[in-house]
Design an enzyme around this catalytic site. Structure first.
Site, PDB file in Angstrom:
ATOM      1  NE  ARG A 120      39.908  45.631  28.039  1.00 14.04           N
ATOM      2  CZ  ARG A 120      40.144  46.399  29.114  1.00 14.04           C
ATOM      3  NH1 ARG A 120      41.173  46.151  29.889  1.00 14.04           N
ATOM      4  NH2 ARG A 120      39.339  47.386  29.412  1.00 14.04           N
ATOM      5  CE1 TYR A 121      43.789  40.928  27.339  1.00 11.32           C
ATOM      6  CE2 TYR A 121      42.837  41.256  29.514  1.00 11.32           C
ATOM      7  CZ  TYR A 121      43.762  41.602  28.547  1.00 11.32           C
ATOM      8  OH  TYR A 121      44.650  42.612  28.795  1.00 11.32           O
ATOM      9  NE  ARG A 124      43.518  36.929  31.023  1.00 14.17           N
ATOM     10  CZ  ARG A 124      43.917  37.007  29.751  1.00 14.17           C
ATOM     11  NH1 ARG A 124      43.327  36.273  28.832  1.00 14.17           N
ATOM     12  NH2 ARG A 124      44.869  37.840  29.409  1.00 14.17           N
ATOM     13  CB  CYS A 133      39.662  50.840  48.635  1.00 16.81           C
ATOM     14  SG  CYS A 133      39.583  50.213  46.947  1.00 16.81           S
ATOM     15  CB  CYS A 137      45.688  54.240  45.174  1.00 18.54           C
ATOM     16  SG  CYS A 137      45.738  52.653  46.020  1.00 18.54           S
ATOM     17  CB  CYS A 140      41.986  54.942  42.087  1.00 20.81           C
ATOM     18  SG  CYS A 140      40.765  53.650  41.758  1.00 20.81           S
ATOM     19  NE  ARG A 142      38.337  48.898  37.503  1.00 17.38           N
ATOM     20  CZ  ARG A 142      39.200  47.951  37.874  1.00 17.38           C
ATOM     21  NH1 ARG A 142      39.287  47.567  39.133  1.00 17.38           N
ATOM     22  NH2 ARG A 142      39.977  47.382  36.976  1.00 17.38           N
ATOM     23  CG  ASP A 301      45.819  52.506  33.788  1.00 20.90           C
ATOM     24  OD1 ASP A 301      46.630  52.045  32.951  1.00 20.90           O
ATOM     25  OD2 ASP A 301      45.087  51.784  34.502  1.00 20.90           O
ATOM     26  CG  ASP A 338      45.029  47.914  31.057  1.00 21.92           C
ATOM     27  OD1 ASP A 338      44.614  47.580  29.924  1.00 21.92           O
ATOM     28  OD2 ASP A 338      44.507  47.520  32.118  1.00 21.92           O
ATOM     29  CE  LYS A 345      46.234  43.786  33.396  1.00 18.70           C
ATOM     30  NZ  LYS A 345      44.845  43.349  33.108  1.00 18.70           N
TER      31      LYS A 345
HETATM   32  C1  PLP Z   1      44.050  42.704  33.829  1.00 21.63           C
HETATM   33  C2  PLP Z   1      42.792  42.162  33.355  1.00 21.63           C
HETATM   34  C3  PLP Z   1      42.585  40.788  33.293  1.00 21.63           C
HETATM   35  C4  PLP Z   1      43.635  39.790  33.701  1.00 21.63           C
HETATM   36  O1  PLP Z   1      44.727  39.832  32.840  1.00 21.63           O
HETATM   37  P1  PLP Z   1      46.006  38.887  33.096  1.00 21.63           P
HETATM   38  O2  PLP Z   1      46.998  39.302  32.060  1.00 21.63           O
HETATM   39  O3  PLP Z   1      45.521  37.475  32.923  1.00 21.63           O
HETATM   40  O4  PLP Z   1      46.480  39.134  34.474  1.00 21.63           O
HETATM   41  C5  PLP Z   1      41.377  40.336  32.810  1.00 21.63           C
HETATM   42  N1  PLP Z   1      40.415  41.181  32.400  1.00 21.63           N
HETATM   43  C6  PLP Z   1      40.594  42.516  32.433  1.00 21.63           C
HETATM   44  C7  PLP Z   1      39.515  43.400  31.946  1.00 21.63           C
HETATM   45  C8  PLP Z   1      41.781  43.046  32.915  1.00 21.63           C
HETATM   46  O5  PLP Z   1      41.951  44.380  32.962  1.00 21.63           O
END
Ligand code: PLP
Length: 387
Positions: A120-121, A124, A133, A137, A140, A142, A301, A338, A345
């Protein structure tokens, strides 16, 4: 004055399983084998409410029920509103699905280039490595895939995920989650971590896990050894309530930190569980005592069947407002939503800017007192040049 918390007041012991041998109790596989799954397992130790009994029927096709004996012990059997109980014992309210709720509330399915990778980002990825798990929870995010109660059939290929990460050189950060990655066997986990850290462009790896909280016994010397050998590994754990901070968890956090693993905590804001400043303050103080940095506080969520656990976002902002300035800055998590449908986020903060104009800012401090801070322009007119 706020009374100092003392480790001797933290929960410790075998509780309902006082008859079990140390050998069993401290064996994580014994804990997993002896999890409470069926309503009859729970009824041995506490009286389930009608709503909870109905909850077990709904859970079958929604998200499995499972609680380790270790974690079950923290539940107060005499309190139907116990904040630990409500996190893991299902309720009939899980069948209430409001029209804003979704099976995939943060839109992960649409950002999966290969099964198990959520990209998504820009720099990362989230790498989902299992659907299991130690305990489940009820909120959850997911639950569509976790525990496989909805027949998702989640079987990601590590090779495919690792190939994707290897080919995408813009990825510098991998978040390993699931399900709970620390339920993988030692060998599998070690292989995964080693292969990831051998990828040249990866500079940061973190594991998201609730195993230290549900199953501290899993943190064995061998596991610590595997984690210790990773150069750039961090661990995010998930604690919602101060009662979850037991002496066992304290000791496991110490071992992890002493193995060079920085620890962060992610809490979910949950109605009647931790949605007030006093509970949250006690939690974050305990986290600091365990050398865990409170990282995120999540708005719950919009997962299907979770409305009974969700607060209005204003509650989270208010809690942060009552913490910031009133206690250690290190202890304050970032409150985030989120965003639905893959927005990622988004931070939510109290507003400390009361007014903003040409002259500068009018700011409000933690006590509500107002202060003026001049704009850049104003500062310049008063500059004295040093000859
Ligand atoms: C939460 C998340 C991350 C990590 O986000 P940070 O703000 O760096 O902790 C990376 N990818 C996805 C899809 C996420 O949901």
């Amino acid at each position: 004055m706020y009374p100092a918390d003392k480790l001797e007041n933290w929960f410790y012991g075998k509780g309902h399983w006082s008859q079990s041998s140390d050998e069993n109790w401290f064996d994580w596989r014994w804990q997993l084998r002896n999890r409470l799954n069926k309503k009859e397992d729970f009824q041995k130790y506490l009286q389930l409410t009608d709503a909870e009994i109905e909850g077990f029927n709904i859970a079958q096709n929604k998200l499995s029920v499972s609680v380790t004996p270790y974690f079950f012990n923290i539940i107060d059997p005499n309190n139907p509103n116990c904040p630990i109980r409500k996190q893991v014992i299902p309720s009939s309210q899980e069948s209430v699905i409001s029209d804003t709720e979704m099976a995939d509330p943060v839109g992960e399915e649409n950002s999966m280039p290969v099964p198990g990778i959520v990209h998504r980002y820009p720099d990362r990825v989230l790498f989902l490595v299992t659907d299991r798990c130690a305990s489940y929870c009820r909120y959850c995010t997911r639950s569509r895939l976790v525990s496989n109660a909805q027949d998702y059939g989640f079987h990601p290929s590590f090779d495919e995920g690792l190939d994707y990460i290897e080919k995408n050189t813009s990825i510098r950060d991998v978040l390993i989650s699931g399900g709970d990655p620390l339920l993988l066997s030692d060998d599998k986990l070690e292989t995964l971590l080693t292969r990831l850290s051998n990828i040249k462009h990866i500079e940061f790896i973190r594991i998201g896990s609730r195993v230290p909280v549900f199953l501290p016994q899993r943190v064995t010397e061998r596991l610590l050894d595997i984690l210790k050998r990773q150069e750039n590994l961090w661990l995010s754990i998930h604690i919602n309530h101060p009662l979850e901070c037991t002496k066992e968890l304290y000791s496991v956090c110490r071992k992890l930190v002493n193995s060079g693993i920085p620890l962060g905590n992610q809490s979910v804001l949950l109605k009647d569980i931790n949605d007030n400043p006093e509970t949250m303050k006690s939690l974050i103080h305990r986290l600091l005592m365990m050398k865990v940095k409170p990282y995120y506080l999540y708005q719950c969520d919009l997962i299907e069947g979770s409305s009974h656990l969700r607060t209005d976002p204003s509650v989270g902002i208010k809690i942060i407002e009552e913490l910031r300035g009133h206690t250690t800055g290190y202890a304050i998590p970032q409150f985030v939503i989120d965003a639905p449908r893959g927005g990622g986020k988004i931070p939510l903060n109290p507003n400390y800017i009361v007014n903003k104009n040409e002259e500068g800012l009018t700011l409000k401090n933690y006590e509500g007192k107002k202060f003026h801070y001049p704009s850049g322009k104003t500062v310049k007119t008063n500059v004295t040049l040093i000859p």
